[in-house]
Design a protein around this motif. Structure first.
Motif, short mmCIF file in Angstrom:
data_model
loop_
_atom_site.label_atom_id
_atom_site.label_comp_id
_atom_site.label_asym_id
_atom_site.label_seq_id
_atom_site.Cartn_x
_atom_site.Cartn_y
_atom_site.Cartn_z
N VAL A 68 0.87 -1.18 0.00
CA VAL A 68 0.00 0.00 0.00
C VAL A 68 0.90 1.23 0.00
N ALA A 76 0.64 4.80 2.79
CA ALA A 76 0.02 4.07 3.89
C ALA A 76 -0.22 4.91 5.14
N GLY A 104 -4.89 5.49 2.69
CA GLY A 104 -3.95 4.37 2.81
C GLY A 104 -3.99 3.72 4.17
N SER A 115 -5.13 -0.11 4.66
CA SER A 115 -4.18 -1.02 5.31
C SER A 115 -4.82 -1.69 6.52
N LYS A 116 -5.51 -0.91 7.32
CA LYS A 116 -6.16 -1.44 8.52
C LYS A 116 -7.18 -2.51 8.15
N LEU A 133 -5.38 -5.71 6.92
CA LEU A 133 -4.84 -6.45 8.07
C LEU A 133 -5.93 -7.21 8.80
N VAL A 184 0.44 -6.75 5.02
CA VAL A 184 0.49 -5.43 4.38
C VAL A 184 1.89 -4.84 4.51
N GLY A 221 3.48 -1.35 4.02
CA GLY A 221 3.10 0.05 3.85
C GLY A 221 4.28 0.92 3.47
N THR A 236 -1.43 0.96 13.86
CA THR A 236 -1.57 -0.38 13.29
C THR A 236 -0.64 -1.27 14.01
#
Length: 51
Positions: free
Chosen positions: A7, A10, A15, A19-20, A23, A29, A31, A51
């Motif tokens: 990503v 991120a 982003g 990403s969250k 996951l 992921v 980032g 994260t």
């Protein structure tokens, strides 16, 4: 085998949330973000800590 997803951006708003979600879905992921100062850098660093 877990799918790995890259990503870009991120630490930005979109982003971070993408990403969250990835996951949460069980993906790995990777980032990438350049953490420039166009937006508050502390907000971006906070996104990585969340994260």
């Amino acid at each position: 085998m877990t799918l790995k997803i890259v990503v870009t951006g991120a630490a930005g708003f979109i982003g971070f949330h993408v990403s969250k979600r990835l996951l949460k879905e069980g993906y790995t992921v990777i980032g990438i973000d350049n953490i420039n100062d166009y937006y508050d850098v502390n907000l971006k660093k906070g996104a990585f800590r969340a994260t």
